[in-house]
Design a protein around this motif. Sequence first.
Motif, PDB file in Angstrom:
ATOM      1  N   LEU A 283       0.721  10.910 -11.414  1.00 46.99           N
ATOM      2  CA  LEU A 283       1.429   9.840 -10.713  1.00 46.99           C
ATOM      3  C   LEU A 283       2.867   9.813 -11.204  1.00 46.99           C
ATOM      4  O   LEU A 283       3.115   9.687 -12.408  1.00 46.99           O
ATOM      5  CB  LEU A 283       0.747   8.501 -10.991  1.00 46.99           C
ATOM      6  CG  LEU A 283       1.410   7.253 -10.418  1.00 46.99           C
ATOM      7  CD1 LEU A 283       1.326   7.255  -8.901  1.00 46.99           C
ATOM      8  CD2 LEU A 283       0.749   5.995 -10.988  1.00 46.99           C
TER       9      LEU A 283
ATOM     10  N   CYS B 264       3.257   4.984  -4.083  1.00 42.02           N
ATOM     11  CA  CYS B 264       2.892   5.670  -5.317  1.00 42.02           C
ATOM     12  C   CYS B 264       2.785   7.163  -5.020  1.00 42.02           C
ATOM     13  O   CYS B 264       1.814   7.620  -4.408  1.00 42.02           O
ATOM     14  CB  CYS B 264       1.556   5.151  -5.854  1.00 42.02           C
ATOM     15  SG  CYS B 264       1.587   3.443  -6.424  1.00 42.02           S
TER      16      CYS B 264
ATOM     17  N   LEU C 236       2.502  11.185  -5.788  1.00 42.06           N
ATOM     18  CA  LEU C 236       1.840  12.091  -6.723  1.00 42.06           C
ATOM     19  C   LEU C 236       2.524  13.449  -6.698  1.00 42.06           C
ATOM     20  O   LEU C 236       3.114  13.851  -5.695  1.00 42.06           O
ATOM     21  CB  LEU C 236       0.371  12.249  -6.352  1.00 42.06           C
ATOM     22  CG  LEU C 236      -0.430  10.950  -6.216  1.00 42.06           C
ATOM     23  CD1 LEU C 236      -1.782  11.222  -5.580  1.00 42.06           C
ATOM     24  CD2 LEU C 236      -0.600  10.277  -7.565  1.00 42.06           C
TER      25      LEU C 236
ATOM     26  N   LEU D 160      -6.117   6.745  -8.498  1.00 40.64           N
ATOM     27  CA  LEU D 160      -5.279   5.711  -9.096  1.00 40.64           C
ATOM     28  C   LEU D 160      -6.103   4.484  -9.446  1.00 40.64           C
ATOM     29  O   LEU D 160      -5.882   3.841 -10.475  1.00 40.64           O
ATOM     30  CB  LEU D 160      -4.143   5.341  -8.138  1.00 40.64           C
ATOM     31  CG  LEU D 160      -3.188   4.240  -8.622  1.00 40.64           C
ATOM     32  CD1 LEU D 160      -2.610   4.569  -9.985  1.00 40.64           C
ATOM     33  CD2 LEU D 160      -2.075   4.007  -7.597  1.00 40.64           C
TER      34      LEU D 160
ATOM     35  N   THR E 283      -0.948   5.292  -1.793  1.00 43.39           N
ATOM     36  CA  THR E 283      -0.830   6.572  -2.489  1.00 43.39           C
ATOM     37  C   THR E 283      -0.540   7.715  -1.519  1.00 43.39           C
ATOM     38  O   THR E 283      -1.046   7.740  -0.396  1.00 43.39           O
ATOM     39  CB  THR E 283      -2.124   6.893  -3.250  1.00 43.39           C
ATOM     40  OG1 THR E 283      -3.235   6.857  -2.342  1.00 43.39           O
ATOM     41  CG2 THR E 283      -2.363   5.887  -4.364  1.00 43.39           C
TER      42      THR E 283
END
Length: 341
Positions: A227, A216, A218, A173, A155
């Motif tokens: 997300l 991932c 954000l 997440l 992330t």
Amino acid sequence: MANSMRPGIYTDYTITPVFSKNRGQSIGIAARVKHAVEGIQTITSLSQAQRIFGEEALDNPMMQLIGAVYEATAPTIYAVGVTEDTDEAYLGAVDSLFQSRAYLLTTDRKSLPVYQKIREKLRESGEKLAVLPTIPDTPPDELAQELNCERICVTYPPVKKNRFTEDFSAIGLTALISDRNGEPGSFNGAAYSQNCVLTEEPEEEEVETYLRSGVCVLETSGGSVTLIRGVTTRTHDEAGEPETSYRNLGVILTVDTVLPQLQETLRQKLDLTQNSLVGLNSILSLTVSRLEDFVDAGFLSGYDMPRITLDPDDASVCIVEIGFTVAQGISSIYLTAQITV
């Protein structure tokens, strides 16, 4: 609460969501704690966690992460406390987490050796998913390509919450995945809990690069941290060639839902079925019925007819061969228009 000489009634309170029972997929956390707590702690409520690890505080990362989870959902948490901020201590904690029944794993230790250890354990055992924050001074795309595992999500950027110091990007997440509890669907645009802010906003060009590299990413949308797209770090095969089969996070989540449930369904037949034609046909019918359920529920878009055979070397062993196609959501729509004036 401050004392006042003025007569009156004064109130101090904390709002904690209350759920009727534990829900969501189980989570395993390895994080620093204020005082040593031996072994794996099975946590089912925030109050229980507070009794074991103390209150949420700046010097208590474990409780910061547990508190963030219970704001969003109510899973069982398997917590391994670490008192020494060293890779060696965390490597031992990782070994402990893999002995637990946790499905989702995360840690507050931002260290490549720890992440590599997690990847090694995942490749050995499977059946778990790790969500990890990016490492400072390491480009997110390079980290994702280094890990390159369908069972690891990375992330970015870091997320801060209230007055706390921890990075909540990974635990946020993790909580989203847990709360979905194996249900089909996309995580694209899913929002984190309130009071979260990004430490930085990546440029659009960076977003594209990171997403294609398996990060991932954000962003802030409508005042909330959301997300952009759920992806795994698996972007190339062992030969270094591009590999997109496991790009979408939903693929591995679907596999981890379908196969265990099929196993449990067939396990019910284990002691009741003989290796006769009737017995094999009953296993076939049960397998087809379960696959149809997954199609109806939106997990699968189709499947091949199962093949049921007996092991030629041991007639007491039944072999069930299945093939299915994971249902994929639409992530983008490109509208092309021809306009005549």
